[in-house]
Design an enzyme around this catalytic site. Sequence first.
Site: not given
Ligand code: BEZ
Length: 214
Positions: A46
């Site tokens: 994210c």
């Molecule tokens: C991420 O943004 O890295 C992420 C968010 C939730 C679950 C897995 C990865």
Amino acid sequence: MSELKLGDKAPNFDAETSEGKINFYDYLGDSWGILFSHPADYTPVCTTELGTVANYKAKFEKRNVKVMALSVDGLESHKGWIKDINETQNTTVNFPIIADEDRKVSDLYGMIHPKADDTLTVRSVFVIAPDKSIKMTLTYPASTGRNFDELIRVIDSLQLTAYNKVATPANWKNGEDVVISPSVSNEEADKMFPKGYKEIRPYLRMTPEPELNN
Ligand code: BEZ
């Protein structure tokens, strides 16, 4: 769960965001819009996604697109995380992030897919036209970051095909030849496409990309 489909009207809402309380339609005005969700603040994928969107500000502005992000985390979390995004992605987050703690907007747009995760939003994208109709949706799982060059490519196609009787072929990129809509007769095509066209099959006619808005 809401099941919004292409052509449906994008639901309006009021939301607390990192840039204050915002009414979605007021924010969009006459622009195109992108509403996209991410699973959680302070997560690696994210962080790169929101940094990329911030760095694409000029690309979105050139296309008259306003962007709004969402996660179910709260405002204080968003504010601290934005500092991290700015520092680590060498950018300044320049769009509002909804703090959807009560999941009001997530539910309205069907961004929670319980079999993937029953509390967090998946990676949804809604592209909304100036008339507020939904023109494109996509849904990625948390583990796969989105390709924002593809999103820009889709917006180019949506805008071109909204104003011209053409469609864009596989892997098309801005500036490449497009296909003439099957509903256009050859007689009409002669007038509509002054740069000419190549008839490969009666149903497959290629023409140089028309100017936007012509
Ligand atoms: C991420 O943004 O890295 C992420 C968010 C939730 C679950 C897995 C990865």
